[in-house]
Enzyme design. Structure first.
Site, PDB file in Angstrom:
ATOM      1  N   HIS A  53       0.690  -1.364   0.112  1.00 41.86           N
ATOM      2  CA  HIS A  53      -0.024  -0.002  -0.048  1.00 41.86           C
ATOM      3  C   HIS A  53       1.012   1.140   0.009  1.00 41.86           C
ATOM      4  CE1 HIS A  53      -3.798  -1.839   1.757  1.00 41.86           C
ATOM      5  NE2 HIS A  53      -3.299  -2.736   0.870  1.00 41.86           N
ATOM      6  N   GLU A  55       1.084   4.039   1.869  1.00 41.88           N
ATOM      7  CA  GLU A  55       1.506   4.210   3.094  1.00 41.88           C
ATOM      8  C   GLU A  55       2.531   3.491   3.681  1.00 41.88           C
ATOM      9  OE1 GLU A  55      -2.992   5.633   2.844  1.00 41.88           O
ATOM     10  OE2 GLU A  55      -1.703   3.776   2.444  1.00 41.88           O
ATOM     11  N   CYS A  83      -5.823   2.454   5.831  1.00 43.60           N
ATOM     12  CA  CYS A  83      -6.601   0.987   6.121  1.00 43.60           C
ATOM     13  C   CYS A  83      -5.967   0.602   7.564  1.00 43.60           C
ATOM     14  CB  CYS A  83      -6.407  -0.046   5.063  1.00 43.60           C
ATOM     15  SG  CYS A  83      -4.657  -0.623   4.852  1.00 43.60           S
ATOM     16  N   CYS A  86      -2.108   0.024   7.334  1.00 45.38           N
ATOM     17  CA  CYS A  86      -1.410   1.189   7.091  1.00 45.38           C
ATOM     18  C   CYS A  86      -1.296   2.052   8.355  1.00 45.38           C
ATOM     19  CB  CYS A  86      -1.901   2.041   5.958  1.00 45.38           C
ATOM     20  SG  CYS A  86      -1.511   0.923   4.386  1.00 45.38           S
TER      21      CYS A  86
END
Length: 158
Positions: A53, A55, A83, A86
């Site tokens: 992801h 992040e 999320c 993250c």
């Protein structure tokens, strides 16, 4: 630069990621002392890595750039509210603050719905959709990684 400038940069990274067909519509930058120390975009599908992801990629990048696992006094600017994974990574890396543009509801509206993960955290292990169970084995103290860790100085700077 202002907070809005850093958010614009994270959104721009997300947009460019889509143009380059490198992954999902997410981008992130990490800023410390007015400078970008890390950046990342979503690479889940192109890297075949469900943890890639934006992040997490930005955190990895910043930590490598600084040579540390701690991002004290650094700020995460991300195109979307993080999320659960993250958000956990931000806590583990000791990020000092998070700013985001799109919300988790905005993400859910385009197919990125993490509500089921948030819901799972509050359930007892036996009621979760991903079963997990502790297994107890005998381990000698000198082979027990937790005992070794707690008895030496390796963890002093962790």
């Amino acid at each position: 630069m202002k907070h809005s400038d850093w958010i614009k940069l994270s959104v721009r990274l997300a947009y460019e990621n889509l143009l380059n067909k490198n992954g999902g519509p997410f981008g992130a930058v990490i800023v410390k002392d007015g400078k970008v120390i890390g950046a990342g975009v979503n690479g889940v599908t192109t890297l075949n890595d469900p943890t890639a992801h934006a992040e997490v990629q930005a955190i990895r990048n910043a930590c490598q750039n600084l040579g540390t696992s701690s991002l004290n006094d650094a700020v995460l600017y991300t195109s979307c509210e993080p999320c659960p994974m993250c958000l956990s990574a931000a806590y583990w890396s000791k990020i000092s603050k998070i700013y985001y543009f799109f919300t988790k509801d905005d993400a859910a509206n385009i197919g990125f719905d993490d509500a089921h993960i948030y819901d799972e955290f509050s359930l007892p292990y036996e009621n979760r959709t991903l079963p997990s169970e502790q297994i107890i084995i005998n381990v000698k103290d000198y082979e027990n990684p937790f005992k070794v860790w707690s008895s030496n100085e390796l963890h002093a700077n962790f």
